[in-house]
Design a protein around this motif. Structure first.
Motif, PDB file in Angstrom:
ATOM      1  N   VAL A 118      32.403  -4.544  20.049  1.00  0.00           N
ATOM      2  CA  VAL A 118      32.634  -3.568  19.034  1.00  0.00           C
ATOM      3  C   VAL A 118      33.538  -4.293  17.830  1.00  0.00           C
ATOM      4  CG1 VAL A 118      33.816  -1.505  18.069  1.00  0.00           C
ATOM      5  CG2 VAL A 118      32.781  -1.455  20.459  1.00  0.00           C
ATOM      6  N   LEU A 119      32.966  -4.217  16.554  1.00  0.00           N
ATOM      7  CA  LEU A 119      33.699  -4.814  15.427  1.00  0.00           C
ATOM      8  C   LEU A 119      33.773  -3.837  14.240  1.00  0.00           C
ATOM      9  CD1 LEU A 119      31.399  -7.357  13.430  1.00  0.00           C
ATOM     10  CD2 LEU A 119      30.553  -6.123  15.383  1.00  0.00           C
ATOM     11  N   SER A 120      34.767  -4.111  13.343  1.00  0.00           N
ATOM     12  CA  SER A 120      34.926  -3.315  12.131  1.00  0.00           C
ATOM     13  C   SER A 120      35.509  -4.307  11.179  1.00  0.00           C
ATOM     14  CB  SER A 120      35.903  -2.175  12.580  1.00  0.00           C
ATOM     15  OG  SER A 120      36.461  -1.672  11.294  1.00  0.00           O
ATOM     16  N   ILE A 121      35.056  -4.669   9.872  1.00  0.00           N
ATOM     17  CA  ILE A 121      35.356  -5.353   9.201  1.00  0.00           C
ATOM     18  C   ILE A 121      35.699  -4.743   7.868  1.00  0.00           C
ATOM     19  CG2 ILE A 121      34.474  -7.263   7.525  1.00  0.00           C
ATOM     20  CD1 ILE A 121      32.627  -8.075   9.722  1.00  0.00           C
ATOM     21  N   PHE A 122      36.915  -4.427   7.457  1.00  0.00           N
ATOM     22  CA  PHE A 122      37.546  -3.361   6.605  1.00  0.00           C
ATOM     23  C   PHE A 122      37.025  -2.201   6.614  1.00  0.00           C
ATOM     24  CE2 PHE A 122      38.199  -7.677   5.099  1.00  0.00           C
ATOM     25  CZ  PHE A 122      39.304  -7.578   4.145  1.00  0.00           C
ATOM     26  N   GLY A 123      36.717  -1.831   7.978  1.00  0.00           N
ATOM     27  CA  GLY A 123      36.157  -0.315   8.395  1.00  0.00           C
ATOM     28  C   GLY A 123      37.232   0.674   8.916  1.00  0.00           C
ATOM     29  N   PRO A 124      36.891   1.496   9.756  1.00  0.00           N
ATOM     30  CA  PRO A 124      37.322   2.742  10.124  1.00  0.00           C
ATOM     31  C   PRO A 124      38.922   2.438  10.938  1.00  0.00           C
ATOM     32  CG  PRO A 124      35.348   3.001  10.540  1.00  0.00           C
ATOM     33  CD  PRO A 124      35.302   1.727  10.146  1.00  0.00           C
ATOM     34  N   VAL A 125      38.943   1.331  11.662  1.00  0.00           N
ATOM     35  CA  VAL A 125      40.195   1.069  12.245  1.00  0.00           C
ATOM     36  C   VAL A 125      41.291   0.800  11.222  1.00  0.00           C
ATOM     37  CG1 VAL A 125      41.526  -0.992  13.523  1.00  0.00           C
ATOM     38  CG2 VAL A 125      39.090  -0.759  13.673  1.00  0.00           C
ATOM     39  N   TRP A 126      41.028   0.645   9.947  1.00  0.00           N
ATOM     40  CA  TRP A 126      42.041   0.546   8.954  1.00  0.00           C
ATOM     41  C   TRP A 126      42.532   1.795   8.549  1.00  0.00           C
ATOM     42  CZ3 TRP A 126      41.215  -2.340   3.731  1.00  0.00           C
ATOM     43  CH2 TRP A 126      42.627  -2.796   3.307  1.00  0.00           C
ATOM     44  N   PHE A 127      41.475   3.012   8.597  1.00  0.00           N
ATOM     45  CA  PHE A 127      41.685   4.096   8.198  1.00  0.00           C
ATOM     46  C   PHE A 127      41.734   5.379   9.191  1.00  0.00           C
ATOM     47  CE2 PHE A 127      39.338   1.443   5.276  1.00  0.00           C
ATOM     48  CZ  PHE A 127      40.175   1.472   4.228  1.00  0.00           C
ATOM     49  N   THR A 128      42.067   4.930  10.083  1.00  0.00           N
ATOM     50  CA  THR A 128      42.109   6.082  11.509  1.00  0.00           C
ATOM     51  C   THR A 128      43.429   5.750  12.102  1.00  0.00           C
ATOM     52  OG1 THR A 128      39.861   5.701  11.480  1.00  0.00           O
ATOM     53  CG2 THR A 128      40.961   7.197  13.087  1.00  0.00           C
ATOM     54  N   VAL A 146      34.568  -7.281  23.829  1.00  0.00           N
ATOM     55  CA  VAL A 146      35.407  -7.779  22.857  1.00  0.00           C
ATOM     56  C   VAL A 146      35.419  -6.683  21.637  1.00  0.00           C
ATOM     57  CG1 VAL A 146      35.308  -9.666  21.051  1.00  0.00           C
ATOM     58  CG2 VAL A 146      34.608 -10.048  23.397  1.00  0.00           C
ATOM     59  N   PHE A 147      36.526  -6.354  21.215  1.00  0.00           N
ATOM     60  CA  PHE A 147      36.894  -5.668  19.955  1.00  0.00           C
ATOM     61  C   PHE A 147      37.530  -6.521  18.923  1.00  0.00           C
ATOM     62  CE2 PHE A 147      40.052  -2.480  18.175  1.00  0.00           C
ATOM     63  CZ  PHE A 147      39.160  -1.996  17.208  1.00  0.00           C
ATOM     64  N   ALA A 148      36.934  -6.697  17.886  1.00  0.00           N
ATOM     65  CA  ALA A 148      37.472  -7.537  16.788  1.00  0.00           C
ATOM     66  C   ALA A 148      37.368  -6.876  15.566  1.00  0.00           C
ATOM     67  CB  ALA A 148      36.622  -8.803  16.479  1.00  0.00           C
ATOM     68  N   PHE A 149      38.341  -6.893  14.580  1.00  0.00           N
ATOM     69  CA  PHE A 149      38.340  -6.163  13.186  1.00  0.00           C
ATOM     70  C   PHE A 149      39.151  -7.172  12.371  1.00  0.00           C
ATOM     71  CE2 PHE A 149      41.677  -4.373  15.444  1.00  0.00           C
ATOM     72  CZ  PHE A 149      42.906  -4.396  14.725  1.00  0.00           C
ATOM     73  N   SER A 150      39.057  -6.756  10.890  1.00  0.00           N
ATOM     74  CA  SER A 150      39.669  -7.446   9.998  1.00  0.00           C
ATOM     75  C   SER A 150      39.978  -6.205   8.923  1.00  0.00           C
ATOM     76  CB  SER A 150      38.988  -8.578   9.474  1.00  0.00           C
ATOM     77  OG  SER A 150      37.621  -8.359   8.888  1.00  0.00           O
TER      78      SER A 150
END
Length: 231
Positions: A118-128, A146-150
């Motif tokens: 699961v990845l999130s690039i400037f996505g919901p991880v930042w807004f939830t 794997v979970f990765a975000f930026s």
């Protein structure tokens, strides 16, 4: 929710489409940072051939399309309906790639043990709110997933959950690398790394990149717990 969707539709309308080629001449590529031709590539998440990948907040699908060309089975979700239309128009010809309009928490809750990455690039991880969001991500991942975000590093003048000036319906959670590591550990992730990528020459703001994994024996442990409790 309607206000949040409308805010992201406005944001999507103002986005400039990604170039058809990057500086290296590639037609697809993965970019974790807010700068063109900068930062690490898909090696952050390891080999993806044959793996099931979910991108939350996929936008027009450019990052996910690259992973599809490498043999991943990809699903991209975005809350803004117009993003799905853009993604399908540009990348709909690629095999193993699909896009859906969905709210991230609802989608994750409905798909336990469904994805290897699961990845999130400037996505919901930042807004939830991460206290509710991270457990949903973990449950959607297979054992050893794997979970990765930026996103941008935290701003010292903004409190976690404070509303964005440019989109009042959307809150943003600014956390330091140490805080994200602690939150992920609390959600039972392991092998956590959280670092700030230095910006390119001439820029002043870096990019926070976070990577974590689920336990490789999580499912076995869960079965054992249920059996011991009589469930």
């Amino acid at each position: 929710m309607e206000a949040v969707t409308a805010a992201w539709e406005r944001y999507a309308a103002g986005r400039t489409p990604r170039r058809t080629r990057n500086a290296a001449g590639a037609a697809t590529w993965l970019n974790w940072t807010q700068y063109a031709d900068h930062g690490p590539d898909e090696s952050v998440i390891g080999g993806v051939e044959g793996r099931r990948v979910l991108e939350i907040g996929c936008g027009s699908g450019c990052n996910l399309a690259h992973l599809a060309t490498l043999g991943a089975q990809c699903v991209g979700i975005d809350i803004a309906p117009s993003q799905r239309e853009k993604a399908e128009k540009r990348w709909g010809h690629l095999p193993g790639l699909s896009f859906r309009t969905a709210e991230a928490r609802d989608f994750l809750a409905a798909h336990p043990d469904s994805f290897d990455v699961v990845l999130s690039i400037f996505g919901p991880v930042w807004f939830t709110d991460p206290t509710t969001f991270l457990p949903l991500v973990r449950r959607s991942l297979t054992a050893g997933g794997v979970f990765a975000f930026s996103h941008k590093p935290p701003q010292t003048d903004r409190r976690p959950g404070e509303r964005l000036r440019e989109a009042r319906a959307v809150a943003r959670w600014d956390h330091s690398p140490h805080e994200w590591a602690s939150l992920l550990a609390g959600a039972c992730f392991t092998n956590i790394t959280a670092t700030v990528i230095d910006p390119p020459k001439g820029a002043c703001e870096g990019t926070l990149l976070v990577r974590a994994e689920t336990e490789r024996h999580r499912l076995v442990e869960a079965v054992g717990t249920n059996e011991s409790s009589g469930r």
